[in-house]
Write an enzyme that holds these catalytic residues in place. Structure first.
Site, mmCIF file in Angstrom:
data_model
loop_
_atom_site.group_PDB
_atom_site.id
_atom_site.type_symbol
_atom_site.label_atom_id
_atom_site.label_comp_id
_atom_site.label_asym_id
_atom_site.label_seq_id
_atom_site.Cartn_x
_atom_site.Cartn_y
_atom_site.Cartn_z
ATOM 1 N N ASN A 1 -6.041 1.184 10.094
ATOM 2 C CA ASN A 1 -7.453 1.526 10.329
ATOM 3 C C ASN A 1 -8.429 0.818 9.392
ATOM 4 O OD1 ASN A 1 -6.799 2.814 8.004
ATOM 5 N ND2 ASN A 1 -7.543 4.837 8.616
ATOM 6 N N HIS B 1 10.803 -0.383 -4.901
ATOM 7 C CA HIS B 1 9.398 -0.399 -5.306
ATOM 8 C C HIS B 1 9.223 -0.366 -6.827
ATOM 9 C CE1 HIS B 1 10.824 3.639 -5.516
ATOM 10 N NE2 HIS B 1 9.738 4.008 -6.182
ATOM 11 N N ASP B 2 10.320 -0.271 -7.583
ATOM 12 C CA ASP B 2 10.234 -0.185 -9.048
ATOM 13 C C ASP B 2 10.694 -1.456 -9.750
ATOM 14 O OD1 ASP B 2 9.353 2.468 -9.040
ATOM 15 O OD2 ASP B 2 11.389 3.264 -9.056
ATOM 16 N N ASP C 1 -1.678 -1.454 7.419
ATOM 17 C CA ASP C 1 -2.886 -0.629 7.454
ATOM 18 C C ASP C 1 -3.463 -0.643 8.865
ATOM 19 O OD1 ASP C 1 -5.324 0.602 7.103
ATOM 20 O OD2 ASP C 1 -6.231 -1.107 6.041
ATOM 21 N N ASP D 1 -0.475 2.969 6.223
ATOM 22 C CA ASP D 1 -0.458 4.360 6.683
ATOM 23 C C ASP D 1 0.650 4.591 7.709
ATOM 24 O OD1 ASP D 1 -1.642 3.219 9.071
ATOM 25 O OD2 ASP D 1 -3.517 3.162 7.932
ATOM 26 N N ASP E 1 -8.841 0.609 6.129
ATOM 27 C CA ASP E 1 -9.356 1.126 4.848
ATOM 28 C C ASP E 1 -8.636 0.489 3.653
ATOM 29 O OD1 ASP E 1 -6.899 2.334 4.929
ATOM 30 O OD2 ASP E 1 -7.628 4.382 4.655
ATOM 31 N N GLU F 1 18.660 9.050 -6.793
ATOM 32 C CA GLU F 1 18.290 8.023 -7.771
ATOM 33 C C GLU F 1 18.764 8.518 -9.136
ATOM 34 O OE1 GLU F 1 14.435 5.612 -9.561
ATOM 35 O OE2 GLU F 1 14.414 7.775 -9.319
#
Ligand code: GLC
Ligand code: CA
Length: 548
Positions: free
Chosen positions: A23, A321-322, A21, A29, A25, A256
């Site tokens: 910035n 990511h799964d 990250d 990003d 928040d 996939e």
């Protein structure tokens, strides 16, 4: 075997929301990825795969896209994307992006139009049906534990969604929709992207008549992906996509593909059929269901290698990511965390196929145990928890079931150092950190020559230097102990031999059988010189005399 850059590649998967990250928040990003490019260069990977970065209401973290041509504002702008792409290219790293075209967001303008009336010209961009006796058109259940149809007020009809109800399925039968997708793909390639990871690409063609799934109880909804994967028409769509788009460019594609056998896998990747370069099959992640069974793993490798032969190509991955963190489900994330993380890495880098490394895997990042369901963010996890609770299960039992399998295990932020929030963000992260960031982090890994990070670096370097690791013929070498996996990759007169001990015991290993001329290239123990044994989770890579 024909050579190709995407066969020689080592791909690093970035889940931008959880990477870095820039910035404060709390959300990773694109400028954050840009800042960390030198780290990836140091690791040695040659391709980045970015999970979806398009505009999205984030019901499924970017897999519900409402604009295919813009970047999610939380991640930055199109300018940021271009900057990242150019900077990556400048240091020899290619970038592939996620292509999510089985469904869009329900906020996509196409869907807003489509649902407005039966005669709207986007009506057939999606799949609409009348209900059956006041119920859904069929009994399918989604991947996220809900009925797969949702009724809308405007017309009373139902639309199909194989995932969340905010992810309506596109109607690939419609040539106009297909043209829109191809135009969009060309637009991104012209921008400079180097290819696509194609989300659930083998689900595009739906079965004729959308038949009911077999079920014992007529009122049940049934999760039956085999009913709608690899359906007639899918290969026509992919061949058309190839003719209309891919064929004109030197890009890489990886599909996939859940529910795929090696035979079907060859249909997708056979070079003469002109569909995809490679796929992610699910046999390892589903077949092993959290327990590493070496016999099954060897068998899966053998069947795929034999069936794809010299015509198809494969990927090698254990994480994304799964799925949960590989060292926690297949290895040992306690006493042998580093050894087993390195062993798993040895397999994916030296077996045939293009290796995919998921962010944090190169640190040996582990699963997390969040205390409460309110700490979890993933729609799949939350819906499954609700389903279990509605069936009368207690909170603690339900939590016990979801914890090891939640997709959020892989989505806790990257651990950069031992400062607040692991150096991921100066603000409040969108999902909590794994508290072990104080022990497992990049800074620490970079200051320790024996870290998991440097082992990955060494493996990647070997792949670049030794063509036999990429193109070599595979042969399993039989040894007496079945807790050992030993195989050879040979090309011309170079032989690479991998031997791993998949257990927590020290076991006998007849390394003299491997011949006298072999030289050890890499080992996950500092002192590997002991002959005749392999220590717990020991992994070795040898070359014969003709190697470098
Ligand atoms: C794929 C993605 C997963 C997503 C689903 C729906 O399986 O990897 O994250 O939820 O497709 O797009
Ligand atoms: Ca941010």
């Amino acid at each position: 075997m024909e050579k190709a850059w995407w066969k020689e590649a080592v791909v690093y998967q970035i889940y931008p929301r959880s990477f870095y990250d820039s910035n404060g928040d709390g959300i990773g990003d694109l400028p954050g990825v840009l800042e960390k490019l030198p780290y990836l260069k140091e690791l040695g990977i040659t391709v980045i795969w970015l999970n979806p970065v398009y505009v999205s209401p984030n019901k499924d973290n970017g897999y519900d896209i409402s604009d295919y041509y813009s970047i999610m504002p939380e991640f930055g702008s199109l300018k940021d994307f271009e900057k990242l792409l150019n900077a990556a290219h400048d240091i020899g790293i290619r970038v592939i992006i996620d292509l999510v075209v089985n469904h869009t967001s329900d906020k996509h303008p196409w869907f807003l139009e489509s649902k407005s009336s039966k005669t709207n010209d986007k009506r057939n961009f999606y799949i609409w049906r009348d209900g059956k006796e006041g119920k859904e058109p069929n009994n399918w259940e989604t991947w996220f534990s809900q009925p797969a149809w949702h009724q809308t007020e405007e017309t009373d009809q139902y639309y199909l969604h194989l995932f969340a109800k905010e992810q309506p399925d596109l109607n690939w039968k419609n040539p106009e929709l297909r043209r829109e997708i191809y135009t969009m793909m060309r637009w991104w390639i012209e921008k400079g992207v180097d290819g696509f990871r194609m989300d659930v690409i083998n689900l595009l063609a739906k079965p004729e008549g959308l038949p009911e799934a077999p079920s014992e109880n007529a009122s049940d909804y049934v999760f039956a992906p085999d009913l709608y994967a690899n359906q007639p028409g899918i290969h026509d769509y992919l061949q058309e996509m190839n003719r209309e788009v891919l064929h004109d460019y030197d890009v890489m594609t990886v599909g996939e593909t859940p529910e795929v056998t090696p035979e079907e896998g060859l249909n997708y990747t056979d070079k003469d059929r002109k569909e995809l370069n490679m796929i992610f099959h699910f046999e390892v992640v589903q077949g092993l269901k959290g327990k590493f069974n070496l016999k099954l793993f060897k068998d899966i490798q053998k069947r795929w290698i034999e069936t794809l032969g010299n015509r198809g190509w494969n990927s090698q991955y254990l994480s994304n990511h799964d799925v949960p963190r590989q060292v926690s489900i297949y290895g040992n994330d306690g006493q042998y965390r580093e050894e087993s993380a390195k062993l798993l890495a040895t397999l994916i880098h030296t077996l045939p196929g293009t290796p995919f490394v998921y962010q944090g895997e190169e640190l040996g990042m582990t699963n997390v145990k969040f205390p409460s369901i309110s700490d979890y963010r993933d729609v799949m996890t939350v819906n499954y928890y609700k389903k279990l609770r509605s069936q009368g299960m207690s909170d603690s039992k339900a939590m016990q079931l979801i914890r090891p399998w939640s997709r959020d295990n892989a989505r806790t932020p990257m651990q950069w150092d031992d400062s607040k929030n692991g150096g991921f963000s100066s603000g409040q992260p969108w999902i909590d950190m794994n508290p072990n960031y104080t022990e497992i982090n990049v800074q620490k890994a970079l200051s320790d020559r024996n870290s998991v990070f440097y082992y990955y670096q060494a493996l990647i370097k070997l792949r670049k230097e030794i063509p036999a690791i990429v193109y070599g013929c595979y042969k399993e070498i039989s040894v007496s102990n079945e807790l050992i996996y030993c195989y050879q990759r040979s090309l011309d007169d170079v032989e690479i031999i991998t031997a791993v001990n998949f257990s927590e015991k020290t076991i006998i290993f007849e390394d003299n059988l491997l011949g006298e001329k072999k030289k050890l290239l890499l080992c996950n123990y500092k002192d590997p010189k002991q002959k005749g044994i392999l220590k717990p989770y020991e992994a070795r890579v040898y070359v014969n005399n003709n190697g470098p």
